[in-house]
Design a protein around this motif. Structure first.
Motif, PDB file in Angstrom:
ATOM      1  N   GLU A  98      40.818  41.046  33.120  1.00 44.38           N
ATOM      2  CA  GLU A  98      40.788  40.724  34.360  1.00 44.38           C
ATOM      3  C   GLU A  98      41.266  41.464  35.561  1.00 44.38           C
ATOM      4  O   GLU A  98      40.509  41.783  36.606  1.00 44.38           O
ATOM      5  N   GLU A  99      42.339  42.496  35.129  1.00 40.66           N
ATOM      6  CA  GLU A  99      42.641  43.451  35.869  1.00 40.66           C
ATOM      7  C   GLU A  99      41.450  44.542  36.046  1.00 40.66           C
ATOM      8  O   GLU A  99      41.152  45.091  37.209  1.00 40.66           O
ATOM      9  N   ALA A 100      40.761  44.750  35.044  1.00 42.41           N
ATOM     10  CA  ALA A 100      39.628  45.678  35.003  1.00 42.41           C
ATOM     11  C   ALA A 100      38.660  45.081  35.821  1.00 42.41           C
ATOM     12  O   ALA A 100      37.976  45.992  36.682  1.00 42.41           O
ATOM     13  N   ARG A 101      38.250  43.858  35.657  1.00 42.61           N
ATOM     14  CA  ARG A 101      37.240  43.303  36.368  1.00 42.61           C
ATOM     15  C   ARG A 101      37.297  43.612  37.890  1.00 42.61           C
ATOM     16  O   ARG A 101      36.432  43.931  38.616  1.00 42.61           O
ATOM     17  N   ARG A 102      38.873  43.657  38.414  1.00 42.80           N
ATOM     18  CA  ARG A 102      38.836  43.738  39.958  1.00 42.80           C
ATOM     19  C   ARG A 102      38.890  45.236  40.191  1.00 42.80           C
ATOM     20  O   ARG A 102      38.705  45.586  41.447  1.00 42.80           O
ATOM     21  N   SER A 103      38.734  46.084  39.083  1.00 45.44           N
ATOM     22  CA  SER A 103      39.101  47.672  39.308  1.00 45.44           C
ATOM     23  C   SER A 103      37.591  48.320  39.243  1.00 45.44           C
ATOM     24  O   SER A 103      37.600  49.360  39.553  1.00 45.44           O
ATOM     25  N   VAL A 104      36.516  47.227  39.309  1.00 48.12           N
ATOM     26  CA  VAL A 104      35.326  48.204  39.276  1.00 48.12           C
ATOM     27  C   VAL A 104      34.865  47.856  40.714  1.00 48.12           C
ATOM     28  O   VAL A 104      34.840  46.649  41.287  1.00 48.12           O
ATOM     29  N   ARG A 105      34.486  49.070  41.413  1.00 50.35           N
ATOM     30  CA  ARG A 105      34.031  48.960  42.905  1.00 50.35           C
ATOM     31  C   ARG A 105      32.686  49.001  42.919  1.00 50.35           C
ATOM     32  O   ARG A 105      31.965  50.252  42.037  1.00 50.35           O
ATOM     33  N   LEU A 106      31.848  48.306  43.306  1.00 51.19           N
ATOM     34  CA  LEU A 106      30.608  48.311  43.580  1.00 51.19           C
ATOM     35  C   LEU A 106      30.071  48.853  45.205  1.00 51.19           C
ATOM     36  O   LEU A 106      30.731  48.404  46.013  1.00 51.19           O
ATOM     37  N   GLU A 107      29.343  49.857  44.806  1.00 49.74           N
ATOM     38  CA  GLU A 107      29.002  50.498  46.294  1.00 49.74           C
ATOM     39  C   GLU A 107      27.469  49.943  46.616  1.00 49.74           C
ATOM     40  O   GLU A 107      26.507  50.386  45.821  1.00 49.74           O
ATOM     41  N   ILE A 108      27.475  49.025  47.469  1.00 50.36           N
ATOM     42  CA  ILE A 108      26.205  48.334  47.804  1.00 50.36           C
ATOM     43  C   ILE A 108      25.865  48.592  49.476  1.00 50.36           C
ATOM     44  O   ILE A 108      26.551  48.335  50.030  1.00 50.36           O
ATOM     45  N   GLU A 109      24.636  49.116  49.495  1.00 52.88           N
ATOM     46  CA  GLU A 109      24.298  49.005  50.913  1.00 52.88           C
ATOM     47  C   GLU A 109      23.418  48.043  51.223  1.00 52.88           C
ATOM     48  O   GLU A 109      22.425  47.439  50.496  1.00 52.88           O
TER      49      GLU A 109
ATOM     50  N   MET B 229      42.146  31.521  33.750  1.00 56.06           N
ATOM     51  CA  MET B 229      43.479  32.446  34.398  1.00 56.06           C
ATOM     52  C   MET B 229      43.063  33.980  35.013  1.00 56.06           C
ATOM     53  O   MET B 229      42.517  34.556  34.110  1.00 56.06           O
ATOM     54  N   ARG B 230      43.187  33.970  36.186  1.00 52.72           N
ATOM     55  CA  ARG B 230      42.785  35.131  36.730  1.00 52.72           C
ATOM     56  C   ARG B 230      43.877  36.328  37.090  1.00 52.72           C
ATOM     57  O   ARG B 230      43.686  37.091  37.639  1.00 52.72           O
ATOM     58  N   SER B 231      45.150  35.686  36.801  1.00 55.65           N
ATOM     59  CA  SER B 231      46.266  36.827  36.823  1.00 55.65           C
ATOM     60  C   SER B 231      46.644  37.260  35.328  1.00 55.65           C
ATOM     61  O   SER B 231      46.026  36.743  34.418  1.00 55.65           O
ATOM     62  N   CYS B 232      47.171  38.328  35.620  1.00 53.35           N
ATOM     63  CA  CYS B 232      47.620  39.128  34.544  1.00 53.35           C
ATOM     64  C   CYS B 232      48.951  38.781  34.190  1.00 53.35           C
ATOM     65  O   CYS B 232      49.900  39.220  34.691  1.00 53.35           O
ATOM     66  N   LEU B 233      48.913  37.786  33.032  1.00 51.49           N
ATOM     67  CA  LEU B 233      50.260  36.787  32.795  1.00 51.49           C
ATOM     68  C   LEU B 233      51.503  38.017  32.317  1.00 51.49           C
ATOM     69  O   LEU B 233      52.529  37.739  32.924  1.00 51.49           O
ATOM     70  N   PRO B 234      51.074  39.106  31.437  1.00 51.89           N
ATOM     71  CA  PRO B 234      52.287  39.972  31.310  1.00 51.89           C
ATOM     72  C   PRO B 234      53.017  40.691  32.558  1.00 51.89           C
ATOM     73  O   PRO B 234      54.096  41.075  32.264  1.00 51.89           O
ATOM     74  N   ASP B 235      52.381  40.538  33.612  1.00 55.96           N
ATOM     75  CA  ASP B 235      52.900  41.260  34.916  1.00 55.96           C
ATOM     76  C   ASP B 235      53.956  40.217  35.292  1.00 55.96           C
ATOM     77  O   ASP B 235      54.655  40.683  36.382  1.00 55.96           O
ATOM     78  N   TYR B 236      54.184  38.970  35.078  1.00 61.00           N
ATOM     79  CA  TYR B 236      55.036  38.121  35.602  1.00 61.00           C
ATOM     80  C   TYR B 236      55.991  37.789  34.846  1.00 61.00           C
ATOM     81  O   TYR B 236      56.197  37.853  33.623  1.00 61.00           O
ATOM     82  N   GLU B 237      57.307  37.809  35.596  1.00 60.13           N
ATOM     83  CA  GLU B 237      58.700  37.446  35.122  1.00 60.13           C
ATOM     84  C   GLU B 237      59.114  36.176  35.472  1.00 60.13           C
ATOM     85  O   GLU B 237      59.175  35.986  36.727  1.00 60.13           O
ATOM     86  N   LEU B 238      59.818  35.494  34.458  1.00 63.46           N
ATOM     87  CA  LEU B 238      60.535  34.139  35.159  1.00 63.46           C
ATOM     88  C   LEU B 238      61.751  34.111  34.516  1.00 63.46           C
ATOM     89  O   LEU B 238      61.839  34.155  33.200  1.00 63.46           O
ATOM     90  N   VAL B 239      62.975  34.041  35.135  1.00 61.87           N
ATOM     91  CA  VAL B 239      64.318  33.988  34.753  1.00 61.87           C
ATOM     92  C   VAL B 239      64.945  32.601  34.837  1.00 61.87           C
ATOM     93  O   VAL B 239      64.414  31.980  35.854  1.00 61.87           O
TER      94      VAL B 239
END
Lengths: 301, 742
Positions: free
Chosen positions: B111-122, A1-11
């Protein structure tokens, strides 16, 4: 699961009226969630930007198949399984049943809905070309009323459609013709089952004495939207299905579709197969087709 | 003596737990206080790392962050060489190369954190194809982009061309293939300086992981423990890469002081881990007008990806199998494994042999056409026989009857009748049918001196609960290893199947019986199990506690008596090569494998001329693999391998963009479904092998080798056009066929 589940809302509103009121209150804020068979794939992949969803699954107002002397009307939440098991649909709208049978696997067929499939607006969808050749109409409802629109023309461009932010697709109506017609449907996927289409072809024709009285042709996966091929139909209407007509129709179809290269297939393949399927459809109209028009479901030896 | 248990379809040892859901896979396990791990990977194929930036509204203080500088030992995942870093430090050499590791208790926030690491690569210029690598467009590895070169010389190829009536050339290519085991990769690690490192996970080779962790952490061997848990398939894909994942989980655990679970999802597993090596093979063949092979010159090149990993050994097996089950007096094979900026390609069922076998079995059809013989007649005139020698000069001492296998396969498939009938019927029919076949062999066990150097050890012990237990690091990965090893032990000890159990593959408990790869488990490990069992028996008989003709009850009574008198009853057996086996690694001459499996496969296809789709309608697989220990599991290996190879031939297309797999989803990477696979008709010819347990050889990889060329030969029969590349997709066929149709 690559989404952050707590960010989602389903009513889950209690009924259709509540659902429409919610949508009217904040137009565009709540995205409808029917069977979820497309949305869950995006959620898993972390590619579902919209965060607030309105579950429709339990809304009885959007379910059921009604048969009247002039039309079959399907609730937008009608599942593929319900479609492919319905005797009147099997008899009079076989392309739709075949499209439903070739969509995903059994789990997807039990959960996926026709309305959801239309609203997902994929040009590769399996059932919409069948809806196009059967002149389907859609009922769109909002808190302030309802309107019927022809399905043809509903999709304006890639993923764009004539659906307002406060509207839901409520019903799909298929007019009954009452005259014998020839039906041809063929999905060409990346494999025999559980596949996304590379070309979908649906055709319906009324042929009398070797002359095409009326014809409807629609394709999927060959343009930014599923496509009703009016120019090709015009070339055929009133003409005998002889070789020269077939060639003219193929030329018209080649001009009408706009397939692309992507990682599923090539433009060239899609174009060639579309023209081949048109030819075999027209041969089947004359009863001269060498082999069965469509693939029989194959369950192994 | 009749076998009681060998050759019988006893139920799988772990089957009940699997079907009832009791089996626990790595992602089913949790440890108190456990964190989740994630990997931040290179977005580009080749470049210099200029900076790592932790951005976004992420509470970074709560994260465990590991980079290359946190590695306590040597920054490499050691296997054959030390070129493969555990975490890239200054440069990256392929897309998806691991650079940063993160751990946190909340897997969603992670998962959010993984997306928030910015790699600076030449970014640096990169190499993506075999041709670019050979042309040294850029030097990306070593001095010349070449991981390994092999040259095989037999007879005198250069002098043979002058005597040839025909010289036939051809070039053949095979694509990458994803193993697609049902369970993605995953590990859990507990690691700290006091207790050392312990990992649990999905893997084929616990001692490979062990060796890699010892190096990565700079710890003594006794401080590293690796435990295989229930594993949902491997196919070679869990041979070398699990060492990387175990290393990452352990680094995060070491730094955080907490257990860390690192599980790949399907997309990450497909994009980042190994695949089958793409290949290019060129053949130049001298033939007499009678259809005798006079000389074969073969150039075999495989794309190894960015690091060496197992490429030299994949190359080795591919090279040795390149000349097939044929006798030819003059052979030259030159092969190379080259570097490209793609994730390293790795082990996959067949291990180089499917690539070179595809080329040869396509090429021989071309040779037959040129000479004016049927494909079967050409092969019949050149099959290797007892006393003749292979490309490496190995004299075949086993009984081998390729012509007999071929005739049996042809009878079962009604090959001759169908060849004729299809040719007639195709003229008047839209869809075209064809039938084709391939003849091939597969060497069991490690290549050359591999088994000698591995020197695998297996133990058998009597347990206090009155069972016999096998001690081996060989893993059950769905193929049935536990079941057949227990059958072999029960047979050797004269016990019931239920009285034998397998020790958990835990490097703290079991000896190193080597990796679970190379079709070696049955033949090599099975034999060691058999020998260790005989040693236990001899111990008991020799000590006077057991008479030679005993019942199971008497056996266990004797075990208990022995244990009371002398302590634990255990026997170990170590691999010894059969005496007549000799291998010269320098010259690539000698006995490449101690035994071969032999096979002829026949495929029947229909090509839909509206959609250019190929369907396999019938498949006959005839093989000689020595004694079959368990016919259901053996048959399952063949059926599964054929299905996987149907995918290799017709569906599985890795779409590369700048070294990255872009179709890393099961909706876009297409493997065959049950609807795409015919009933596979499997037949075993059993010629007992003197050095195998109960006469068994290896069979796991075999079906992967010959299936694709059989199918493509059938397509050639249907359409009359030769295809030299797999996968054969409808999009390729439309290009070839379009001209002939409106």
């Amino acid at each position: 699961m690559r989404s952050c589940l707590p960010d989602y809302e389903l009513v889950a509103p209690a009924n259709l009226r509540e659902a429409l009121a919610l949508m009217a209150g904040e137009p565009g804020a709540w995205k409808p969630f029917a069977g979820g068979t497309d949305l869950m794939v995006l959620l898993e992949a972390g590619k579902l930007p919209h965060k607030r969803f309105l579950s429709l699954w339990h809304l009885r107002e959007l379910k059921g198949i009604e048969v009247s002397p002039t039309a079959v009307t399907l609730g937008a939440l009608t599942t593929y399984t319900e479609v492919l098991r319905h005797p009147v649909l099997q008899q009079e709208f076989p392309c739709l049943c075949q499209g439903a049978r070739e969509t995903g696997g059994v789990a997807t067929q039990n959960r996926g809905t026709l309305g959801g499939n239309i609203a997902n607006a994929s040009p590769a969808a399996d059932s919409p070309p069948a809806l196009l050749v059967y002149d389907a109409e859609l009922e769109l409802v909002s808190a302030t009323g309802s309107r019927w629109v022809p399905y043809r023309g509903f999709h304006s461009s890639y993923k764009q459609m004539d659906l307002r932010p406060n509207e839901l697709i409520a019903r799909i109506r298929l007019p009954r013709v009452g005259r014998p017609r020839r039906h041809y449907y063929r999905k060409v996927g990346t494999r025999k089952a559980q596949a996304i289409s590379k070309v979908v072809f649906a055709g319906v024709a009324e042929v009398e004495g070797g002359v095409v009285r009326d014809v409807r042709i629609a394709l999927g996966s060959v343009a930014p939207t599923v496509l009703r091929c009016a120019k090709t139909e015009a070339v055929l209407r009133g003409h005998p299905t002889v070789e020269s007509t077939v060639a003219a129709a193929q030329a018209a179809l080649a001009g009408e579709i706009a397939p692309i290269d992507d990682f599923r297939s090539t433009a060239k393949y899609r174009r060639r197969v579309s023209l081949n399927l048109l030819a075999v459809f027209l041969q089947s109209c004359l009863g001269t087709v060498e082999q069965g028009p469509g693939p029989e479901p194959w369950y192994g030896a | 003596m009749a076998n009681r248990l060998v050759g019988r379809a006893v139920p799988r040892k772990e089957g009940g737990d699997k079907v009832t859901g009791k089996a626990r896979y790595i992602d089913d396990l949790t440890f108190p206080g456990m964190l989740y791990g994630a990997t931040v990977r290179s977005p580009c194929a080749r470049g210099r790392i200029k900076g790592i930036h932790f951005e976004g509204g992420i509470p970074w203080d709560g994260f465990t962050i590991v980079t290359a500088t946190d590695i306590p030992g040597k920054n490499c995942i050691v296997l054959l060489s030390d070129d493969h870093p555990g975490l890239a430090q200054r440069v990256v050499n392929h897309p998806e190369e691991p650079i940063v590791l993160l751990a946190h208790p909340d897997k969603y926030l992670l998962e959010e954190a993984r997306r928030s690491v910015r790699l600076e690569i030449e970014s640096l210029p990169a190499v993506f194809t075999i041709e670019e690598s050979l042309a040294r467009k850029e030097i990306i590895w070593g001095r010349d982009n070449i991981f390994k070169s092999i040259r095989v010389e037999k007879g005198n190829v250069d002098e043979a061309w002058a005597q040839a009536d025909f010289i036939v050339e051809g070039e053949y290519r095979t694509g990458a293939q994803e193993q697609l085991y049902i369970e993605p990769n995953g590990m859990i690690a507990v690691a700290n300086p006091q207790e050392g490192v312990t990992v649990w996970g999905s893997m084929q080779c616990p001692y490979y992981v062990h060796k890699a962790l010892v190096c990565l952490f700079g710890l003594p061997e006794s401080k590293v423990r690796v435990i295989q848990v229930e594993t949902g398939g491997g196919f070679g894909g869990k041979e070398e890469y699990p060492s990387m994942i175990a290393g990452h989980a352990a680094l995060l655990a070491w730094k955080s002081g907490k257990p860390v679970k690192l599980i790949y999802d399907r997309a990450e597993d497909m994009a980042a881990t190994t695949k089958r090596h793409p290949s290019r093979t060129r053949h130049r063949t001298a033939v007499s007008k009678e259809g005798k092979l006079l000389a074969m010159e073969i150039e075999f090149v495989i794309d190894g990806g960015a690091y060496m990993t197992l490429s030299p050994v994949v190359l080795s097996r591919g090279t040795i199998h390149a000349a097939g089950p044929y006798h030819c007096p003059n052979i030259r094979i030159q092969s190379r494994a080259v570097a490209t900026n793609a994730p390293p390609h790795g082990a996959f069922r067949g291990f180089g042999a499917p690539q070179s076998t595809f080329a040869l079995e396509r090429h021989l059809n071309k040779v037959a056409r040129v000479v004016g013989l049927s494909p079967e007649e050409l092969r019949r005139r050149n099959f290797i026989r007892e006393g003749q020698s292979t490309a490496t000069g190995q004299v075949i001492r086993e009984k081998v009857d390729m012509a007999g296998l071929m005739e049996r396969a042809f009878e079962l498939s009604r090959y001759y009748a169908k060849t004729q009938r299809f040719a007639e019927e195709n003229r008047g029919r839209r869809d075209k049918k064809g039938i084709g076949f391939a003849c091939f062999l597969h060497g069991a066990g490690f290549t050359g001196s591999g088994e000698k150097y591995l020197a695998s050890v297996v133990g058998v012990e009597a347990t206090p609960a009155g069972r016999a237990r096998i001690l081996a690091a060989s893993t059950e990965i769905g193929q049935g290893a536990n079941t057949i090893l227990c059958q072999i032990a029960a047979e050797a000890l004269g016990l019931e199947y239920d009285q034998i159990e397998m020790a958990s593959p835990d490097t703290g408990v079991v000896p190193n019986s080597g990796p679970t790869v190379a079709s070696r488990t049955c033949m090599i490990i099975g034999k060691l199990v058999e020998s260790a069992c005989l040693a236990v028996k001899q111990t008991l008989v020799g000590s006077g506690l057991l008479k030679p003709d005993y019942s199971p009850e008497e056996f266990f009574r004797a075990c208990a008596a022995y244990t009371q008198k002398c302590g634990p009853l255990k026997a170990f057996s170590q691999y010894q090569p059969p005496p007549e086996i000799h291998w010269d690694e320098e010259k690539y001459r000698g006995d490449a494998y101690s035994a071969y499996a032999w096979a002829v496969y026949v495929a029947e296809v229909t090509v839909d001329s509206l959609t250019y789709e190929v369907h396999v309608d019938d498949f006959v697989a005839v093989q000689e693999v020595g004694k079959v220990i368990n016919p259901v599991l053996g048959g399952g290996q063949i059926e599964g391998g054929v299905a996987q190879a149907i995918g290799y031939a017709l569906f599985e297309n890795v779409v590369w963009q700048e070294g990255r797999m872009v179709n890393s989803q099961m909706t876009n990477y297409i493997i065959p479904t049950a609807a795409d696979v015919p009933r596979i008709r499997t037949y075993f010819d059993e010629v007992p092998y003197a050095h195998g347990p109960a006469g068994a050889k290896g069979l796991g990889e075999l079906p992967m080798d010959g299936t694709a060329p059989a199918i493509v030969n059938a397509i050639e029969d249907a359409l009359g056009i030769g295809l030299d590349q797999i996968p054969v997709l409808p999009e390729h066929l439309v290009e070839l066929l379009e001209v002939s149709r409106v």
